[in-house]
Scaffold this active site. Structure first.
Site, PDB file in Angstrom:
ATOM      1  N   ARG A 171       5.819  -6.412 -10.335  1.00 20.00           N
ATOM      2  CA  ARG A 171       6.892  -7.060 -11.069  1.00 20.00           C
ATOM      3  C   ARG A 171       6.608  -8.549 -11.076  1.00 20.00           C
ATOM      4  O   ARG A 171       6.126  -9.119 -10.096  1.00 20.00           O
ATOM      5  CB  ARG A 171       8.257  -6.797 -10.398  1.00 20.00           C
ATOM      6  CG  ARG A 171       8.790  -5.384 -10.618  1.00 20.00           C
ATOM      7  CD  ARG A 171       9.264  -5.201 -12.045  1.00 20.00           C
ATOM      8  NE  ARG A 171       9.877  -3.880 -12.277  1.00 20.00           N
ATOM      9  CZ  ARG A 171       9.211  -2.811 -12.690  1.00 20.00           C
ATOM     10  NH1 ARG A 171       7.893  -2.883 -12.863  1.00 20.00           N
ATOM     11  NH2 ARG A 171       9.833  -1.674 -12.903  1.00 20.00           N
ATOM     12  N   LEU A 199       0.855  -1.202   0.000  1.00 20.83           N
ATOM     13  CA  LEU A 199       0.000   0.000   0.000  1.00 20.83           C
ATOM     14  C   LEU A 199       0.882   1.241   0.000  1.00 20.83           C
ATOM     15  O   LEU A 199       0.983   1.977   0.968  1.00 20.83           O
ATOM     16  CB  LEU A 199      -0.924   0.012   1.210  1.00 20.83           C
ATOM     17  CG  LEU A 199      -2.087   1.022   1.121  1.00 20.83           C
ATOM     18  CD1 LEU A 199      -3.098   0.589   0.067  1.00 20.83           C
ATOM     19  CD2 LEU A 199      -2.779   1.173   2.480  1.00 20.83           C
ATOM     20  N   GLY A 200       1.540   1.443  -1.150  1.00 19.66           N
ATOM     21  CA  GLY A 200       2.309   2.664  -1.375  1.00 19.66           C
ATOM     22  C   GLY A 200       1.464   3.631  -2.182  1.00 19.66           C
ATOM     23  O   GLY A 200       0.233   3.561  -2.138  1.00 19.66           O
ATOM     24  N   ARG A 201       2.107   4.473  -2.972  1.00 24.72           N
ATOM     25  CA  ARG A 201       1.344   5.495  -3.714  1.00 24.72           C
ATOM     26  C   ARG A 201       0.459   4.853  -4.776  1.00 24.72           C
ATOM     27  O   ARG A 201      -0.690   5.244  -4.968  1.00 24.72           O
ATOM     28  CB  ARG A 201       2.316   6.500  -4.334  1.00 24.72           C
ATOM     29  CG  ARG A 201       2.985   7.369  -3.265  1.00 24.72           C
ATOM     30  CD  ARG A 201       4.026   8.304  -3.807  1.00 24.72           C
ATOM     31  NE  ARG A 201       5.326   7.675  -3.990  1.00 24.72           N
ATOM     32  CZ  ARG A 201       6.469   8.383  -4.068  1.00 24.72           C
ATOM     33  NH1 ARG A 201       6.427   9.694  -3.994  1.00 24.72           N
ATOM     34  NH2 ARG A 201       7.638   7.777  -4.215  1.00 24.72           N
ATOM     35  N   GLU A 241      10.162 -11.349 -18.807  1.00 28.06           N
ATOM     36  CA  GLU A 241       9.619 -10.584 -19.930  1.00 28.06           C
ATOM     37  C   GLU A 241      10.668 -10.442 -21.047  1.00 28.06           C
ATOM     38  O   GLU A 241      11.855 -10.286 -20.762  1.00 28.06           O
ATOM     39  CB  GLU A 241       9.191  -9.189 -19.439  1.00 28.06           C
ATOM     40  CG  GLU A 241       8.041  -9.229 -18.461  1.00 28.06           C
ATOM     41  CD  GLU A 241       7.737  -7.868 -17.853  1.00 28.06           C
ATOM     42  OE1 GLU A 241       8.178  -6.854 -18.412  1.00 28.06           O
ATOM     43  OE2 GLU A 241       7.071  -7.845 -16.825  1.00 28.06           O
ATOM     44  N   ILE A 292       0.427  -5.937 -11.123  1.00 29.37           N
ATOM     45  CA  ILE A 292       0.903  -4.804 -11.928  1.00 29.37           C
ATOM     46  C   ILE A 292       2.236  -4.306 -11.355  1.00 29.37           C
ATOM     47  O   ILE A 292       2.698  -3.211 -11.693  1.00 29.37           O
ATOM     48  CB  ILE A 292      -0.114  -3.626 -11.956  1.00 29.37           C
ATOM     49  CG1 ILE A 292      -0.670  -3.336 -10.558  1.00 29.37           C
ATOM     50  CG2 ILE A 292      -1.254  -3.951 -12.916  1.00 29.37           C
ATOM     51  CD1 ILE A 292       0.148  -2.495  -9.669  1.00 29.37           C
ATOM     52  N   HIS A 305       2.892  -5.738 -20.119  1.00 33.05           N
ATOM     53  CA  HIS A 305       3.525  -4.704 -19.293  1.00 33.05           C
ATOM     54  C   HIS A 305       3.181  -3.309 -19.810  1.00 33.05           C
ATOM     55  O   HIS A 305       4.048  -2.532 -20.226  1.00 33.05           O
ATOM     56  CB  HIS A 305       5.045  -4.902 -19.246  1.00 33.05           C
ATOM     57  CG  HIS A 305       5.678  -4.212 -18.074  1.00 33.05           C
ATOM     58  ND1 HIS A 305       6.863  -4.626 -17.508  1.00 33.05           N
ATOM     59  CD2 HIS A 305       5.292  -3.139 -17.364  1.00 33.05           C
ATOM     60  CE1 HIS A 305       7.174  -3.818 -16.507  1.00 33.05           C
ATOM     61  NE2 HIS A 305       6.248  -2.904 -16.384  1.00 33.05           N
TER      62      HIS A 305
HETATM   63  C1  8YV Z   1       7.553   0.733 -17.529  1.00 33.76           C
HETATM   64  C2  8YV Z   1       7.343   0.290 -15.105  1.00 33.76           C
HETATM   65  O1  8YV Z   1       8.121  -0.490 -17.632  1.00 33.76           O
HETATM   66  O2  8YV Z   1       7.627   2.446 -14.246  1.00 33.76           O
HETATM   67  C3  8YV Z   1       7.862   1.227 -14.088  1.00 33.76           C
HETATM   68  O3  8YV Z   1       8.495   0.722 -13.126  1.00 33.76           O
HETATM   69  O4  8YV Z   1       7.476  -0.890 -14.971  1.00 33.76           O
HETATM   70  C4  8YV Z   1       6.633   0.801 -16.315  1.00 33.76           C
HETATM   71  O5  8YV Z   1       6.180   2.069 -16.163  1.00 33.76           O
HETATM   72  C5  8YV Z   1       8.679   1.699 -17.455  1.00 33.76           C
HETATM   73  O6  8YV Z   1       8.159   2.918 -17.244  1.00 33.76           O
HETATM   74  C6  8YV Z   1       9.502   1.642 -18.764  1.00 33.76           C
HETATM   75  O7  8YV Z   1       9.971   2.887 -19.146  1.00 33.76           O
END
Ligand code: 8YV
Length: 319
Positions: free
Chosen positions: A236, A156-158, A265, A234, A283
């Site tokens: 990693r 629960l971060g930003r 990936e 969403i 992603h």
């Molecule tokens: C994109 C992300 O992979 O911001 C991150 O950590 O994983 C995604 O927004 C990244 O911004 C690639 O430029």
């Protein structure tokens, strides 16, 4: 006599057309992706390079950092910094900046989009209609209601807070798991990840990546979420034990998954591509015109600030 500008090593293009002009204001640009022999360029220019532009998905390891003896700042596009050896950089007095906050809404929007798509089987429904199955055989299967259900947020971060706001809009019960409870939120804290998974109908992963969260979501947590539960990631791919995820989905031990990120990936396990209870996207959480412009602009602002004040604007936390 004009003094030569210090050099900036850029590992990838930024997603705005005016990036070269902005960066060249203070630095001689070395656009590494254009070099026929990247290693030769780094070796020949290593003493001139004081700044480096990279991204959340571009490995920036100790070997490269050590090859640049005068490097003073690493400015990354993206909020995640697990692909950068931040601890090593900071140990050498090198500042590291990321692009927090400007992507919170898009990442939270996609998290909720994946939750809705997974619960209501939107990917499967699309394939059902496109394959002319509607009216030609089995009825489309019932999905799962989202409103008023229970959602557990891991991290629960930003971004996690932005996800919670969206869940509140669907009248959902919200609980969360962090390493420590927060005193500034109206949501229930669950110290045990497995207990949170047992309670939740949906588990949304919004943690940082890297070693501290590697395979945090293991077979036990997935089993606790259960056959009526679904997981949304969403954050990693490294945060979930992907082999355990595939196994739990295949066996029916876990009800469904909505995934934007994966362990290796752009490789996605083939088994996930054949499951109708899985929604998989490449992603794209921050991949909107507006947000990628805002992220690139923040990288440029960090570079400008480093050039003019010696300090980046949005440093990553000290590790
Ligand atoms: C994109 C992300 O992979 O911001 C991150 O950590 O994983 C995604 O927004 C990244 O911004 C690639 O430029």
């Amino acid at each position: 006599m004009t003094t030569a500008k210090p050099a900036l090593l850029q590992l990838l293009p930024l997603t705005v057309p005016y990036s070269p002009e902005r960066l060249a204001k203070h630095f001689e640009l070395i656009e590494l992706w254009k070099a026929p022999d990247a290693q030769a360029v780094i070796a020949s220019r290593k003493n001139d390079i004081v700044a480096l532009v990279t991204s959340a998905m571009t490995p920036t390891r100790a070997e490269l950092i050590d090859a640049l003896p005068n490097l003073k700042a690493i400015c990354s596009q993206g909020v995640g910094y697990d692909a950068i050896d931040v601890k090593h950089a900071q140990s050498k007095g090198i500042q590291v900046s990321n692009t927090p906050d400007v992507l919170n809404d898009c990442v939270a929007d996609l998290a909720f989009g994946l939750l809705l798509a997974t619960a209501r089987k939107l990917g499967h429904a699309e394939r059902y209609v496109r394959a002319n199955q509607w009216g030609n055989g089995a009825a489309f299967p019932l999905g799962t209601k989202v409103s008023h259900k229970k959602v557990g947020i891991v991290g629960l971060g930003r971004i996690g807070m932005a996800i919670a706001q969206r869940a509140a809009g669907f009248d959902m019960d919200i609980r969360y798991h962090n390493r420590r409870a927060r005193s500034d939120v109206p949501y229930g804290y669950e110290a045990s990840l497995t207990d949170l998974a047992s309670w939740a109908d949906f588990l949304i992963i919004a943690t940082v990546g890297g070693d501290a969260t590697r395979r945090l979501i293991n077979a036990e947590v997935l089993k606790a979420l259960g056959p009526d539960g679904a997981i949304i990631n969403i954050a990693r791919g490294s945060v979930i034990d992907e082999a355990a995820l595939v196994s739990a989905l295949a066996s029916g031990e876990l009800g469904g998954a909505g995934l934007d990120v994966y362990e290796a990936e752009p490789t996605v396990p083939d088994a996930l591509k054949t499951m109708d209870n899985v929604v998989i996207v490449p992603h794209i959480a921050s991949a909107t015109n507006e947000t990628r412009k805002a992220m690139a602009d923040l990288v440029l602002d960090n570079v400008d600030a480093f050039a003019t004040t010696g300090k980046v604007i949005t440093p990553v936390p000290a590790l």
